[in-house]
Every structure is written in C-alpha cells, then in structure tokens.
Design a protein around this motif. Structure first.
Motif, mmCIF file in Angstrom:
data_model
loop_
_atom_site.group_PDB
_atom_site.id
_atom_site.type_symbol
_atom_site.label_atom_id
_atom_site.label_comp_id
_atom_site.label_asym_id
_atom_site.label_seq_id
_atom_site.Cartn_x
_atom_site.Cartn_y
_atom_site.Cartn_z
ATOM 1 N N ASP A 138 4.926 7.762 3.368
ATOM 2 C CA ASP A 138 3.473 7.587 3.392
ATOM 3 C C ASP A 138 2.989 6.382 4.194
ATOM 4 O O ASP A 138 1.812 6.327 4.574
ATOM 5 C CB ASP A 138 2.915 7.511 1.975
ATOM 6 C CG ASP A 138 3.599 6.458 1.115
ATOM 7 O OD1 ASP A 138 4.797 6.180 1.346
ATOM 8 O OD2 ASP A 138 2.953 5.916 0.209
ATOM 9 N N VAL A 139 3.856 5.402 4.472
ATOM 10 C CA VAL A 139 3.435 4.209 5.215
ATOM 11 C C VAL A 139 4.491 3.884 6.271
ATOM 12 O O VAL A 139 5.674 3.713 5.948
ATOM 13 C CB VAL A 139 3.225 2.998 4.282
ATOM 14 C CG1 VAL A 139 2.953 1.731 5.089
ATOM 15 C CG2 VAL A 139 2.065 3.259 3.312
ATOM 16 N N GLU A 140 4.070 3.776 7.498
ATOM 17 C CA GLU A 140 4.998 3.490 8.597
ATOM 18 C C GLU A 140 5.604 2.094 8.445
ATOM 19 O O GLU A 140 4.929 1.139 8.050
ATOM 20 C CB GLU A 140 4.251 3.578 9.926
ATOM 21 C CG GLU A 140 5.138 3.383 11.145
ATOM 22 C CD GLU A 140 4.359 3.439 12.443
ATOM 23 O OE1 GLU A 140 4.995 3.352 13.512
ATOM 24 O OE2 GLU A 140 3.116 3.553 12.389
ATOM 25 N N GLY B 298 0.801 -1.218 0.000
ATOM 26 C CA GLY B 298 0.000 0.000 0.000
ATOM 27 C C GLY B 298 0.826 1.256 0.000
ATOM 28 O O GLY B 298 0.353 2.327 0.389
ATOM 29 N N VAL B 299 2.075 1.143 -0.450
ATOM 30 C CA VAL B 299 2.997 2.272 -0.513
ATOM 31 C C VAL B 299 2.974 2.865 -1.915
ATOM 32 O O VAL B 299 2.920 2.134 -2.907
ATOM 33 C CB VAL B 299 4.432 1.828 -0.144
ATOM 34 C CG1 VAL B 299 5.430 2.958 -0.332
ATOM 35 C CG2 VAL B 299 4.464 1.323 1.294
ATOM 36 N N LEU C 248 10.529 12.193 -4.102
ATOM 37 C CA LEU C 248 9.720 11.688 -5.209
ATOM 38 C C LEU C 248 8.238 11.991 -5.053
ATOM 39 O O LEU C 248 7.451 11.672 -5.927
ATOM 40 C CB LEU C 248 9.930 10.173 -5.338
ATOM 41 C CG LEU C 248 11.381 9.735 -5.574
ATOM 42 C CD1 LEU C 248 11.507 8.218 -5.472
ATOM 43 C CD2 LEU C 248 11.885 10.231 -6.914
ATOM 44 N N ASP C 249 7.853 12.598 -3.936
ATOM 45 C CA ASP C 249 6.443 12.939 -3.717
ATOM 46 C C ASP C 249 5.976 14.019 -4.686
ATOM 47 O O ASP C 249 6.738 14.908 -5.041
ATOM 48 C CB ASP C 249 6.235 13.424 -2.280
ATOM 49 C CG ASP C 249 6.160 12.257 -1.310
ATOM 50 O OD1 ASP C 249 6.174 11.105 -1.770
ATOM 51 O OD2 ASP C 249 6.094 12.516 -0.100
#
Length: 365
Positions: free
Chosen positions: A313-315, A205-206, A364-365
């Motif tokens: 975005d994902v821990e 989910g990244v 890259l965001d």
C-alpha cells in the motif's frame, strides 16, 4: 545529508541479519535502534534453540535452510529435544508425526523406556515422546554479534538511542526523525521493529499487519538432584511448558503467551509459580531456588507466519517482522530471503526451497 538505500528500524536479530545481507550486496544501509544497545528486548532475552518443528510446519523450511549456516560457523551446540506426552495423549503424538514427517524434520517416536533413559526421574504417567536428535542450543549473543560485525565491515551505519518518531515520504525518499532530534534519509524503510512493528507502520501511513506482542516468561532454577549435563530440551506436546539445562541449572518456562503492549517486559510471579508446578508434574526433582527470572516479547501476525517484503500500500516501505520465537533459529535463511525480495535478486542454494508467498505482506490485505 546522505540518502541511504535502506534504513532498517530495529537492531535485534532480524534487523542485524538483514543489515548484514543488504550491506554485503553493496547497498548503503542505516540501522536504527531505539535502545542503548542492539538486541536489548527479544533477542537479548531469548533462551533460543534450533529445533526443527518449532513454530509449525510452515516455519520448518526456514529453519532447515538456516541449519548449515549456523552449524558451520559454530553457533549450534548439540542438545536433542523431546516432545513428551502423557497416557491419553496418543492421538496428539500421531498428529505430530503426521504433521512434521512430510516437512523433512528428523523425528522419531520413542516409548516409555527410552524416555526414562533421557529424562531421569520422569514420573510414571509420561509414557510417549517424539525425539529430535539434531536439536541444538544456539549461541544467540555470538550470532547477533556476528551479524552486527558483518554489517559494520560492509560500512553499514548503526545508530543507537535513535527511536523513530516521524516518517515522511517525499520525492521518492523517506525523511526520518528520531526522538533525540536527529534526521536521516533513505529510499526504503524496512520495519524490523519487533513488538513495535505495527506502531512504526502507522508512523509511515502503512496499514498495520496485525502483529501482536505476547509475553514469554523464563526462570532459572536450581534443582536437586542436579541437572544432568546431557539432558535434552524437554517440551510438552500440549504446549504448556519447556525446560532445558544451562550451566548446571535449569531454564524453565510455562510457555506462556500473555498479550502485551510493546514494552520492556517483566516476568510475572504467577507465571514462574505455574512453571514450577508443571515441572513437579513431570519429574521428581526438587526445586531448591529460583535464581533468576526474566520475560521477553514474542510478536506474531494472526496466522503465525513472519511478514517479509514490500508493503503493497505504500511505496518504499518493507516489512521484516512477526518472527515470534523462531526468529533466531531462522535468521540466516530469513535474512537472505529478505535481501533477495528487497533487491529483486534470484534465489540461491539457501533459499531455493522457500515459498516467499507464505510470508508476503500482501496475504494480510
């Protein structure tokens, strides 16, 4: 079930080197490899060399920082490299020097006379060169085995035939399922999956980093006259080919970069033919036989810089991918920097000159 501190997905040079560094710190590490053996894809097919300018100016610091580690442990064998240029390419030579001299790379400009001495049989229209005296061949298999052995000695677990098919984050840890039905748990998943890096990110989910695989073809040829033992690595300043000696033969590549899906890459006959045609434009040697040919995938983010560090975005998900064709020559410094980023450690003598922001996933965001 054991919950590892880190589960690294991919046991090529990226995953193996990072596993060695993390496990040496006392962290518990699980290294998961989809194939029957580590390093089957890009690492096992590399014609690697340690060449200071390879990968561009922003990769030079990683390469220079890795040099002492590789040299002191016997993984480098002096070769020297020449970027060669034709008449009319003088501006490219000037631009190359302007780009790389400030990086600290050891380079010098050579004229036609010196070029003839280093590449016997070179055709008359090749008139300029840039010489890199410290370029060296890398013992790729030895370096990869070295890192795997270090990881094992520090009690890292290495699982082959363990293709990851599901990643679920629950209660601060990852549940990891493989194609064969095995289940593992880890606090952090590290994406060292090479050409499959974006696919792995999607499982978690990244947001993908936009890492694209490209095919690179290499052929081993027999030439007449025989390849001189002291021939340097020879690269076209326009990036159209390179060749180097190997055990009395010539390893030759058209420097191709064909976009590819992640796969078990195979060489294209057209690419081999193009490489031979380009060689014939450079030297008056005759290709007697193509003895072997192969291909591998080199994977890059859009800006051609590697991606190291925690995903924004994902821990609990970290990147260690996008190392293209320079992943082996930069492995020591990259793995040390990766360890420091993941554990929150201070920089040391190897990494103190590296700018981690250049390689951060956040860019890259």
């Amino acid at each position: 079930m054991t919950t590892y501190d880190f589960a690294i997905v991919g046991a090529g040079i990226a995953g193996a080197s990072l596993a060695a560094e993390l496990s040496a710190s006392g962290a518990s590490v699980l290294l998961l490899e989809a194939e029957d053996r580590p390093g089957y894809h890009a690492t096992g097919r590399s014609a690697a060399f340690w060449e200071e300018c390879y990968g561009g100016a922003e990769i030079v610091p990683l390469t220079l920082a890795s040099g002492s580690y590789l040299r002191e442990r016997g993984f480098l064998h002096e070769r020297g490299a020449l970027y060669i240029a034709r008449e009319g390419d003088e501006e490219l030579v000037t631009q190359f020097m302007q780009r790389f001299v400030p990086t600290g790379a050891t380079i010098q400009h050579l004229g036609r006379g010196d070029l003839q001495k280093r590449v016997p049989g070179i055709r008359h229209d090749w008139s300029d060169a840039i010489w890199e005296p410290v370029c060296a061949d890398i013992d790729v298999a030895g370096l990869h085995a070295h890192y795997l052995a270090q990881a094992r000695e520090a009690d890292a677990a290495i699982e082959c035939r363990a293709r990851v098919v599901r990643l679920d984050r629950r209660n601060g840890r990852w549940d990891i399922a493989t194609e064969r039905g095995e289940a593992f748990q880890a606090a952090v998943v590290v994406n060292a999956a090479g050409a499959w890096a974006d696919e792995l990110a999607k499982l978690a989910g990244v947001k993908p980093a936009g890492i694209e695989p490209y095919r690179r073809t290499v052929a081993q040829v027999r030439v007449d006259p025989p390849v001189p033992d002291d021939l340097p690595l020879v690269l076209d300043i326009r990036g159209r080919f390179y060749f180097k000696p190997e055990s009395g033969r010539l390893w030759l590549s058209p420097h191709d970069e064909e976009p590819s899906k992640p796969c078990d890459a195979a060489p294209e006959e057209l690419a081999v033919a193009e490489a031979i045609a380009q060689l014939e434009e450079v030297v008056d040697w005759r290709v007697e036989a193509v003895e072997h040919k192969w291909a591998g995938l080199r994977s890059f983010a859009a800006d051609r810089r590697p991606v190291y560090g925690y995903a924004p975005d994902v821990e609990g998900f970290a990147w260690f991918a996008g190392q293209g064709g320079f992943g082996i020559q930069t492995a020591p410094a990259a793995a040390r920097l990766g360890r420091q980023l993941l554990l929150g450690e201070e920089r040391d003598a190897m990494t103190e000159k590296l700018d981690a922001e250049l390689y951060s996933p956040a860019r890259l965001d």
